[in-house]
Design a protein around this motif. Structure first.
Motif, short mmCIF file in Angstrom:
data_model
loop_
_atom_site.label_atom_id
_atom_site.label_comp_id
_atom_site.label_asym_id
_atom_site.label_seq_id
_atom_site.Cartn_x
_atom_site.Cartn_y
_atom_site.Cartn_z
N PRO A 1 46.31 39.56 49.81
CA PRO A 1 44.77 39.73 49.48
C PRO A 1 44.16 40.88 48.91
O PRO A 1 43.73 41.16 49.58
CB PRO A 1 44.46 38.66 50.67
CG PRO A 1 44.90 39.24 51.44
CD PRO A 1 46.97 39.47 51.05
N SER A 2 44.47 41.13 47.94
CA SER A 2 44.08 42.71 47.57
C SER A 2 43.85 43.37 46.35
O SER A 2 43.83 44.01 45.76
CB SER A 2 45.64 44.12 48.04
OG SER A 2 46.92 43.48 47.67
N MET A 3 44.09 41.59 44.97
CA MET A 3 43.46 41.78 44.09
C MET A 3 42.38 42.05 43.79
O MET A 3 41.15 41.09 44.74
CB MET A 3 43.50 41.10 42.61
CG MET A 3 45.56 40.87 42.93
SD MET A 3 46.15 42.06 42.26
CE MET A 3 45.69 41.51 40.30
N LYS A 4 41.36 42.89 43.00
CA LYS A 4 39.89 43.29 42.98
C LYS A 4 39.86 43.46 41.62
O LYS A 4 40.57 44.55 40.38
CB LYS A 4 39.65 44.84 43.93
CG LYS A 4 38.41 44.98 43.82
CD LYS A 4 38.30 45.94 44.87
CE LYS A 4 37.69 45.81 46.03
NZ LYS A 4 37.19 46.49 46.97
N LEU A 5 38.46 43.28 41.17
CA LEU A 5 38.68 43.26 39.60
C LEU A 5 37.92 44.67 39.34
O LEU A 5 37.22 45.15 39.92
CB LEU A 5 37.16 42.47 39.39
CG LEU A 5 37.44 41.26 39.35
CD1 LEU A 5 36.53 39.35 39.27
CD2 LEU A 5 38.58 39.60 38.50
#
Length: 76
Positions: free
Chosen positions: A64-68
């Motif tokens: 859970p490591s997606m960042k905008l």
């Protein structure tokens, strides 16, 4: 304060075809879907996510490591 020199933000902007991070941020500041990048050190997977997404799952590494890009820059 904005952080326009974060290595993951620079990589995301380049992946999206921008030579300047500022141009990338300007183009996506008000969009309903924004490019994101995996923040895991060994993964640079990118995907388009909604601006209110805070911890999207990376399709490449499963974390859970997606960042905008807008969040990395400190705009939102």
């Amino acid at each position: 304060m904005f952080n326009l020199s974060h290595p993951k933000l620079v990589a995301l902007a380049e992946t999206e075809g921008y030579s300047q991070v500022e141009d990338f941020l300007e183009d996506y500041a008000l969009d309903s879907v924004v490019p994101a990048i995996c923040m895991a050190p060994d993964c640079d997977h990118t995907a388009d996510l909604e601006p209110d997404q805070r911890a999207g799952f990376c399709e490449a590494c499963g974390r859970p490591s997606m960042k905008l890009g807008l969040v990395i820059a400190g705009m939102i």
